[in-house]
Design an enzyme around this catalytic site. Structure first.
Site, PDB file in Angstrom:
ATOM      1  N   PHE A 118       0.853  -1.183   0.000  1.00 53.92           N
ATOM      2  CA  PHE A 118       0.000   0.000   0.000  1.00 53.92           C
ATOM      3  C   PHE A 118       0.891   1.235   0.000  1.00 53.92           C
ATOM      4  O   PHE A 118       2.062   1.173   0.359  1.00 53.92           O
ATOM      5  CB  PHE A 118      -0.926  -0.002   1.223  1.00 53.92           C
ATOM      6  CG  PHE A 118      -2.354  -0.389   0.921  1.00 53.92           C
ATOM      7  CD1 PHE A 118      -2.647  -1.378  -0.007  1.00 53.92           C
ATOM      8  CD2 PHE A 118      -3.409   0.206   1.576  1.00 53.92           C
ATOM      9  CE1 PHE A 118      -3.956  -1.745  -0.281  1.00 53.92           C
ATOM     10  CE2 PHE A 118      -4.723  -0.143   1.317  1.00 53.92           C
ATOM     11  CZ  PHE A 118      -4.995  -1.121   0.376  1.00 53.92           C
ATOM     12  N   GLN A 230      -8.553  13.837   4.801  1.00 53.49           N
ATOM     13  CA  GLN A 230      -7.932  13.100   3.700  1.00 53.49           C
ATOM     14  C   GLN A 230      -8.901  12.954   2.533  1.00 53.49           C
ATOM     15  O   GLN A 230     -10.049  12.554   2.708  1.00 53.49           O
ATOM     16  CB  GLN A 230      -7.516  11.703   4.171  1.00 53.49           C
ATOM     17  CG  GLN A 230      -6.823  10.880   3.086  1.00 53.49           C
ATOM     18  CD  GLN A 230      -6.246   9.591   3.638  1.00 53.49           C
ATOM     19  OE1 GLN A 230      -6.962   8.614   3.844  1.00 53.49           O
ATOM     20  NE2 GLN A 230      -4.950   9.603   3.916  1.00 53.49           N
ATOM     21  N   HIS A 232      -9.315  10.777  -0.596  1.00 51.84           N
ATOM     22  CA  HIS A 232      -8.816   9.555  -1.237  1.00 51.84           C
ATOM     23  C   HIS A 232      -8.596   9.857  -2.710  1.00 51.84           C
ATOM     24  O   HIS A 232      -9.437  10.474  -3.363  1.00 51.84           O
ATOM     25  CB  HIS A 232      -9.828   8.422  -1.067  1.00 51.84           C
ATOM     26  CG  HIS A 232      -9.247   7.064  -1.335  1.00 51.84           C
ATOM     27  ND1 HIS A 232      -8.922   6.637  -2.597  1.00 51.84           N
ATOM     28  CD2 HIS A 232      -8.936   6.047  -0.499  1.00 51.84           C
ATOM     29  CE1 HIS A 232      -8.436   5.406  -2.531  1.00 51.84           C
ATOM     30  NE2 HIS A 232      -8.426   5.023  -1.258  1.00 51.84           N
ATOM     31  N   LEU A 246     -15.812   4.694  -3.291  1.00 47.51           N
ATOM     32  CA  LEU A 246     -14.405   4.338  -3.140  1.00 47.51           C
ATOM     33  C   LEU A 246     -13.928   3.329  -4.173  1.00 47.51           C
ATOM     34  O   LEU A 246     -14.553   2.294  -4.391  1.00 47.51           O
ATOM     35  CB  LEU A 246     -14.169   3.766  -1.741  1.00 47.51           C
ATOM     36  CG  LEU A 246     -12.727   3.357  -1.416  1.00 47.51           C
ATOM     37  CD1 LEU A 246     -11.820   4.581  -1.405  1.00 47.51           C
ATOM     38  CD2 LEU A 246     -12.682   2.652  -0.070  1.00 47.51           C
ATOM     39  N   GLU A 249      -7.515   1.442  -2.705  1.00 42.71           N
ATOM     40  CA  GLU A 249      -6.078   1.537  -2.961  1.00 42.71           C
ATOM     41  C   GLU A 249      -5.495   0.182  -3.329  1.00 42.71           C
ATOM     42  O   GLU A 249      -4.413   0.097  -3.902  1.00 42.71           O
ATOM     43  CB  GLU A 249      -5.371   2.097  -1.722  1.00 42.71           C
ATOM     44  CG  GLU A 249      -3.922   2.439  -1.940  1.00 42.71           C
ATOM     45  CD  GLU A 249      -3.328   3.228  -0.790  1.00 42.71           C
ATOM     46  OE1 GLU A 249      -2.115   3.117  -0.569  1.00 42.71           O
ATOM     47  OE2 GLU A 249      -4.081   3.971  -0.113  1.00 42.71           O
ATOM     48  N   ARG A 280      -1.301   9.136   0.089  1.00 47.02           N
ATOM     49  CA  ARG A 280      -2.587   9.546  -0.482  1.00 47.02           C
ATOM     50  C   ARG A 280      -2.668  11.043  -0.734  1.00 47.02           C
ATOM     51  O   ARG A 280      -3.292  11.475  -1.707  1.00 47.02           O
ATOM     52  CB  ARG A 280      -3.726   9.097   0.439  1.00 47.02           C
ATOM     53  CG  ARG A 280      -3.935   7.586   0.400  1.00 47.02           C
ATOM     54  CD  ARG A 280      -5.055   7.157   1.318  1.00 47.02           C
ATOM     55  NE  ARG A 280      -5.322   5.729   1.159  1.00 47.02           N
ATOM     56  CZ  ARG A 280      -6.246   5.069   1.840  1.00 47.02           C
ATOM     57  NH1 ARG A 280      -6.984   5.704   2.742  1.00 47.02           N
ATOM     58  NH2 ARG A 280      -6.436   3.783   1.640  1.00 47.02           N
ATOM     59  N   HIS A 344     -12.665  11.519   2.264  1.00 47.60           N
ATOM     60  CA  HIS A 344     -12.597  10.137   2.704  1.00 47.60           C
ATOM     61  C   HIS A 344     -12.477   9.949   4.215  1.00 47.60           C
ATOM     62  O   HIS A 344     -13.203   9.154   4.805  1.00 47.60           O
ATOM     63  CB  HIS A 344     -11.404   9.472   2.016  1.00 47.60           C
ATOM     64  CG  HIS A 344     -11.213   8.021   2.312  1.00 47.60           C
ATOM     65  ND1 HIS A 344     -12.218   7.084   2.148  1.00 47.60           N
ATOM     66  CD2 HIS A 344     -10.142   7.329   2.769  1.00 47.60           C
ATOM     67  CE1 HIS A 344     -11.761   5.888   2.472  1.00 47.60           C
ATOM     68  NE2 HIS A 344     -10.509   6.013   2.875  1.00 47.60           N
ATOM     69  N   ARG A 378      -3.243   9.847   6.582  1.00 48.50           N
ATOM     70  CA  ARG A 378      -3.304   8.437   6.997  1.00 48.50           C
ATOM     71  C   ARG A 378      -2.785   7.513   5.912  1.00 48.50           C
ATOM     72  O   ARG A 378      -3.112   7.670   4.739  1.00 48.50           O
ATOM     73  CB  ARG A 378      -4.749   8.058   7.335  1.00 48.50           C
ATOM     74  CG  ARG A 378      -4.921   6.591   7.739  1.00 48.50           C
ATOM     75  CD  ARG A 378      -6.351   6.317   8.132  1.00 48.50           C
ATOM     76  NE  ARG A 378      -7.273   6.460   7.022  1.00 48.50           N
ATOM     77  CZ  ARG A 378      -7.527   5.512   6.101  1.00 48.50           C
ATOM     78  NH1 ARG A 378      -6.880   4.362   6.153  1.00 48.50           N
ATOM     79  NH2 ARG A 378      -8.411   5.723   5.152  1.00 48.50           N
TER      80      ARG A 378
END
Length: 542
Positions: A118, A230, A232, A246, A249, A280, A344, A378
């Site tokens: 990730f 955040q 996304h 969404l 990721e 991100r 997000h 995050r």
């Protein structure tokens, strides 16, 4: 709307996502525990929607120290170090606990929990169950909850926290008919999730309305870093009613690449080393920049392409993404997806100690409602781990709290009733108020920010907060309360963003120049409560 009875318990948990259910499981061993959910328990919130995975150090080549460093660097060094230490050290035990309780994660041929890469992480440490990880976790948690001895109250919405002599002693709630439910508790845990529904385009379910932030603030709790929202990088851009949904990721973790309308793999310009697996905040800004520069797709996004991957890999590792896009008429095995940033996750939240205690006695917080773990940005996979690590800690700390005689303040009840019943004589449609707020926040407090825009957004949020919202019947009062919570959460975001005079993590100020990078910033947390607000400076007590 009036009820004579009062429900009493040892621990009240408000919120039924991953953090709330884990907290209830942890608290139940110490005494009567009630889980309060404005939706069906285990069905609402972000956890069952979470697709990507759960970060945990499980291989000898990886280490908790590397995970700790990755999290601090990804969080632009705004994280609380002690909370990060707890997260990385305890997340392996919590994921193994879930497996022991029956969670079906993907496993390797060597019978180890499978892990994928990730963004922002130097090791593939994200455990997963295909691209339905959160759903699998919630099914397991609810089964465990059912045998824990805790009870649940569903489709009942907490409106405000009750206090006695400065201590939280429970909550005032309304059911789906608008009838009141009064709950007293020795300890109360806020685990209501995030609030990115204050933005026009969001991955959050309809329950992501910032209720915990608002209730905590009204009860006197201090919140930190609320400006850190955040976005996304990859949300759906069409059809219209699917905007913001969404796109995990995990797609990039499996090897998906980003291209603009010219066919350029544009992340080379923004992070040539990590490319699509950058953090991100970087990827979201890169996509937004490409779109603003006129290099967008026909639907106003960029392309996310996995057509170069084996079809079997897509079908087995990304089954939900494949199914979702097929309903849009796109076969991701042969066609690229179109994506754009979407609101997000709120990294800030209620200030907590390592035992999840807030600044108000009797009140605890965990999950996205709490701040300090994720810093200014995050890492994907850290949120599901946070729900389990700090959900357990909150539940046990609250459960170990002493039993007290609780006395409800009639004046506070009268004040809450006056506020809620006042909606019956309001004039403004709550849906219209919500929409105006969301559009303003998206336009003026989004990925790129400046002082003028933040002040406009704040003025709108504060104006709407006092709007005479109308409930057509007692059953509509809950919606009015939720819209007010959204307005307050939006105001907290804007006030905190105006207090931070720098670009850092998710807070990108286009009107400021600075000489420092995140690691050497002179600033710490923003803080805001009913009693004070500001920003801490390193070496100076907040």
């Amino acid at each position: 709307m009036r009820a004579d009875g009062v429900v009493d318990c040892h621990v009240l948990v408000i919120g039924s996502g991953g953090a709330g259910v884990r907290a209830a499981i942890g608290a139940a061993r110490y005494g009567t525990t009630l889980l309060l959910s404005k939706t069906l328990a285990g069905k609402g919130g972000c956890t069952p929607m979470a697709e990507g995975g759960y970060n945990a150090v499980l291989r000898e080549a990886d280490s908790c120290e590397i995970h700790y460093e990755d999290t601090l660097r990804g969080g632009a060094f705004l994280n609380e170090p002690e909370l990060v230490r707890i997260l990385v050290q305890e997340s392996p035990e919590r994921v193994n606990e879930l497996v022991g309780w029956g969670a079906v994660f993907d496993f390797t041929n060597e019978c180890e929990i499978a892990q994928r890469p990730f963004g922002g992480q130097r090791f593939p440490r994200t455990c997963y169950a295909g691209d339905r990880t959160g759903h699998e976790m919630m099914m397991t948690l609810m089964e465990r909850f059912d045998s824990s001895g805790a009870t649940k109250m569903e489709e009942v919405t907490a409106i405000d926290l009750l206090k006695e002599s400065g201590r939280v002693i429970g909550a005032f709630a309304l059911d789906e008919n608008g009838d009141e439910v009064i709950i007293t508790a020795d300890s109360t845990i806020l685990a209501t999730g995030g609030g990115s529904r204050v933005y026009d385009i969001s991955t959050n379910s309809s329950s992501g309305t910032g209720d915990g932030f608002a209730m905590g603030y009204r009860a006197g709790a201090e919140l930190i870093d609320m400006e850190m929202v955040q976005f996304h990088p990859t949300g759906a851009v069409y059809p219209y009613d699917a905007r913001g949904r969404l796109i995990t990721e995990a797609v990039r973790g499996e090897g998906g690449i980003l291209k603009n309308s010219l066919g350029e793999r544009f992340m080379k310009r923004y992070d040539p080393v990590r490319m699509e697996l950058s953090t991100r905040d970087v990827v979201a800004r890169a996509i937004a920049t490409e779109i603003a520069a006129g290099r967008s797709t026909p639907h106003g996004g960029v392309y996310l392409d996995v057509t170069h991957l084996p079809k079997e890999q897509i079908e087995t590792r990304l089954p939900l993404m494949l199914e979702q896009f097929l309903t849009y008429g796109v076969d991701i095995r042969t066609q690229p997806m179109e994506v754009a940033p979407t609101a997000h996750h709120i990294m800030g939240g209620i200030r907590i100690t390592p035992k999840c205690a807030t600044t108000v006695p009797g009140l605890f917080a965990c999950g996205e409602t709490a701040g300090g773990v994720q810093g200014a940005n995050r890492l994907g996979g850290n949120a599901l781990a946070e729900t389990q690590v700090f959900g357990k800690r909150a539940g046990e700390a609250a459960g170990q709290g002493e039993r007290r005689v609780k006395k409800i303040d009639p004046a506070q009840l009268a004040e809450i009733r006056a506020r809620t019943e006042g909606f019956l004589s309001g004039t403004k449609n709550p849906a219209h108020v919500r929409k105006e707020l969301q559009k303003t926040m998206w336009q003026d407090a989004g990925i790129f920010r400046d002082e003028a825009g933040l002040k406009r957004a704040l003025a709108t949020a504060e104006h709407l907060l006092t709007a005479p919202i109308r409930a057509a019947s007692p059953a509509g009062i809950v919606e009015c309360c939720i819209v007010q919570n959204m307005c307050l959460t939006a105001a907290l975001i804007c006030r905190s963003a105006l207090a931070r005079p720098e670009s850092r993590g998710a807070n990108m100020r286009v009107d400021l120049a600075q000489e420092w990078d995140a690691e050497h910033s002179p600033y710490g947390h923003t803080y805001i409560s009913k009693h004070r607000q500001g920003i801490s400076r390193h070496g100076v007590p907040a």
